[in-house]
Design an enzyme around this catalytic site. Structure first.
Site, PDB file in Angstrom:
ATOM      1  N   GLU A 124       0.823  -1.208   0.000  1.00  0.00           N
ATOM      2  CA  GLU A 124       0.000   0.000   0.000  1.00  0.00           C
ATOM      3  C   GLU A 124       0.861   1.265   0.000  1.00  0.00           C
ATOM      4  OE1 GLU A 124      -4.119  -0.722   2.198  1.00  0.00           O
ATOM      5  OE2 GLU A 124      -2.471  -1.652   3.290  1.00  0.00           O
ATOM      6  N   GLU A 145      -4.555  -9.322   3.404  1.00  0.00           N
ATOM      7  CA  GLU A 145      -5.252  -8.981   4.640  1.00  0.00           C
ATOM      8  C   GLU A 145      -6.555  -9.736   4.863  1.00  0.00           C
ATOM      9  OE1 GLU A 145      -2.806  -5.216   3.800  1.00  0.00           O
ATOM     10  OE2 GLU A 145      -3.768  -6.813   2.665  1.00  0.00           O
TER      11      GLU A 145
END
Length: 695
Positions: A124, A145
């Protein structure tokens, strides 16, 4: 919140380029590990970026770049810090701090030089940069995730679909994690996640990446940025195709995929501020959930306990295994032969009763090797070596030189006793004799042998190549040398092992058959198949009870159920309906070889109902019945000393039965539902272990 881990260091280097100076920030993990981002590391990166932004504004530097060290860019948030967060404010603070870093990078002329693996929050950070260049060796690249009970909450759900389009983004965020799929650098380039790929190798990549940065700054290269938000229909379609699947996972106790899908759905029209605020809320909710803590507990078991089995003797006691024999040449035996010949790199000889069976065993081996070649996992030369290592014979004397012999014959105690007795007269005094039985008594198999101390259970799961667990089973007579050798073989075969004392069904089959027995028992008492089929969905199991019964095989399921009832008692119930299905050659699902999606036959009710109750259980009643039975069985496993610690039961169910990480295996689920205390008077795990810490 105080961090429990060593922080990642952030160093800043000024790199002169043709168009000006570049501020290069390098993330370096502690003790040679990949960089992770706990509270202190996030603060250090935030501070370094704030200083770099001020230098950009003053004209001192023209751009900022972020890279990693060694073979890692960054491995994301430090899950050990996440696992001890006790307050909403801690979770929200981490989410917001990550977004501050992402927002700063998006405001700057920024570059990600992805030199190696980039996972979760690490990827990210790369997504937040305006431009991304990756090493050809950079892998894995992933946002895992949702498989851990989180969402990509530092901009991943907002930025990725806008960058690569909703379909590709949802493959990365929703589809890939449960399959443990990741991206290579080339795959990331193909979908537009990175803008360029440069030659690997630390020096080559740095030089090439910096030259590419200089060209971008000079305007010679202008990476394309298509507007994926313009196609509302494509966005809606990508989301809609996954709604049913994530809803089912949420029903099974895994809300993270559904939360991620909602975030991606909203990202098309949301502002950055709105998107990041929604990610903050989702991440806070999920971090402060028992499901996440259970998932992190199970994830830790598979990474730590699985590598160092509790109860295993010292590795120094293991005897070298230079030649392996296998009794039997059936499908299971041939799978074992390929696995051990490939991983241990030793000769393996299968022995069966006649030439036809021996030839069929070699044909099974050839088919497996061919599949490995077709999938690209085995080069031609290695395939030829593997074929040469595996032989088949009908002569028991051909196993005489073996250091280890594994029996994989018909699941009948008398047959196994007989082949071990015959074998003992052939092999040397130091040869370890192992059985791959799934439920029979290893102790009884060794009865009558001159050297019962060399007999050990080595229970691999089917399919052998894919299933990561081995139950290593010790009898009262098994020597430390035999036991240590079995653990060494499991480790050499790249499997995770748990230590078991000899008991019917060991761990995995004892628990699974108890579950299936309760479902079958409810059917005999008048519960409908439809109610029983949906009853266990809240447990989030990899497949329903009827798909599992068909996968195991009705005849095998009946055999093991009968064996466990004989040895453990009537809590493993009789099922005349199952016996009738076996006698008539019937199956539970429409598909003979079922998957989790296989439909259950609509006419199954006609086989059951042998002892109907006036008010049979509905779906909720069946779930409670199964929960209570599982709590009792786990308690008895511990009470009987089959395993020393409930964590080994959890590890066994995750690795041997595919039970979901978000449940933590079995004990955290039973604790969370209150079943453990209702049945046994106490939790299996203390509060705060696999659950939120109590205030």
């Amino acid at each position: 919140m105080t961090s429990t881990t060593q922080p990642t260091t952030v160093t800043v280097e000024d790199v002169p380029l043709a168009g000006g100076t570049l501020a290069l920030l390098t993330l370096t993990g502690a003790d040679g590990r990949p960089a992770t981002l706990g509270p202190r590391s996030i603060a250090a990166l935030d501070e370094a970026l704030a200083a770099a932004a001020e230098r950009v504004r003053s004209g001192e530097v023209v751009a900022v770049a972020v890279t990693g060290s060694g073979q890692a860019f960054a491995a994301g948030a430090d899950l050990r810090d996440v696992s001890v967060m006790a307050h909403d404010d801690d979770a929200r603070g981490v989410a917001q701090a990550g977004h501050r870093i992402v927002a700063t990078l998006r405001e700057l002329p920024s570059f990600a030089l992805v030199n190696g693996l980039a996972l979760g929050g690490g990827l990210e950070i790369a997504l937040a940069c305006r431009y991304r260049v990756a090493s050809t060796d950079a892998a894995p690249l992933a946002l895992p995730e949702t498989s851990l009970g989180l969402v990509p909450g530092w901009g991943g759900c907002y930025l990725l679909p806008r960058l690569v389009g909703p379909e590709a983004a949802l493959q990365v965020i929703i589809d890939n994690p449960p399959r443990q799929r990741t991206l290579s650098a080339q795959q990331a380039l193909d979908i537009g996640l990175v803008d360029a790929v440069q030659r690997g190798g630390e020096a080559d990549f740095r030089d090439g990446a910096l030259a590419w940065v200089a060209e971008v700054l000079a305007g010679a290269i202008a990476p394309a940025r298509p507007d994926h938000t313009a196609d509302a229909a494509a966005w809606d379609d990508a989301v809609a195709t996954r709604r049913a699947a994530v809803a089912l996972r949420a029903e099974g106790g895994a809300p993270a995929p559904q939360r991620a899908l909602e975030l991606v759905a909203a990202a098309r029209t949301a502002t950055q501020e709105e998107g990041f605020a929604a990610e903050d809320a989702a991440l806070t909710d999920l971090i402060m959930s028992d499901q996440l803590r259970a998932g992190l507990y199970a994830f830790d078991l598979t990474r730590r306990r699985a590598r160092r089995p509790e109860g295993a003797p010292s590795e120094e006691l293991a005897r070298p295994v230079r030649r392996v024999g296998i009794l039997g040449a059936g499908l299971m035996a041939s799978q074992l032969a390929v696995l051990l010949a490939r991983t241990l790199r030793v000769p393996v000889t299968m022995r069966d009763l006649d030439d036809e069976r021996a030839a069929a065993g070699l044909a099974h081996v050839e088919a497996q090797v061919a599949r490995l070649q077709r999938s690209g996992r085995l080069a031609e030369a290695k395939a030829a070596e593997l074929r040469q290592r595996v032989t088949a014979t009908t002569d028991l004397a051909d196993l005489a030189g073996s250091d280890l012999v594994i029996e994989a014959v018909f699941e009948d105690l008398g047959v196994k006793q007989r082949v071990f007795a015959e074998l003992e007269a052939v092999v040397g005094p130091d040869c370890v004799l192992a059985t791959n039985t799934s439920a029979l008594s290893v102790t009884a198999m060794a009865d009558g042998l001159a050297h019962p101390e060399r007999v050990v259970g080595l229970h691999f799961f089917n399919p052998v190549a894919q299933m990561p667990l081995v139950e290593v089973v010790r009898t009262p007579h098994t020597s430390d040398t035999a036991y240590a050798t079995a653990f060494a073989v499991a480790a050499g075969a790249r499997k995770s092992a748990i230590a078991c004392q000899d008991a019917p069904g060991f761990v995995v089959n004892r628990v699974l058959v108890r579950l299936l027995g309760e479902v079958l028992g409810a059917l005999e008492e008048g519960t409908t198949v439809a109610d029983a089929d949906r009853a266990l969905r809240p447990m989030g199991l990899p497949m329903g009870p009827f798909q599992l019964l068909q996968l195991v095989g009705p005849a095998v399921a009946m055999h093991v159920l009968d064996e466990l009832r004989r040895t453990l008692g009537d809590r493993y119930p009789q099922s005349p309906g199952l016996a009738r299905m076996v006698a008539e050659g019937e199956r539970f699902t429409v598909d003979e070889r079922p998957s989790a999606a296989s439909a259950v036959r609509e006419d199954l009710d006609r086989f059951f109902g042998s002892r109907p109750l006036p008010e049979p259980l509905d779906a909720d009643g069946v779930l409670r019945r199964v929960q209570r039975a599982l709590a009792e069985e786990v308690h008895l496993l511990l009470q009987d000393g089959v395993v020393a610690d409930v964590r080994d039961v959890d590890l066994a169910m995750v690795l041997g039965a595919g039970w979901p990480l978000h449940n933590g295996g079995i004990a955290p689920y039973l604790d969370r539902t209150g079943t453990s205390e209702a049945v046994t008077g106490r939790r299996f795990l203390p509060p705060g272990v696999a659950s939120l810490p109590h205030p």
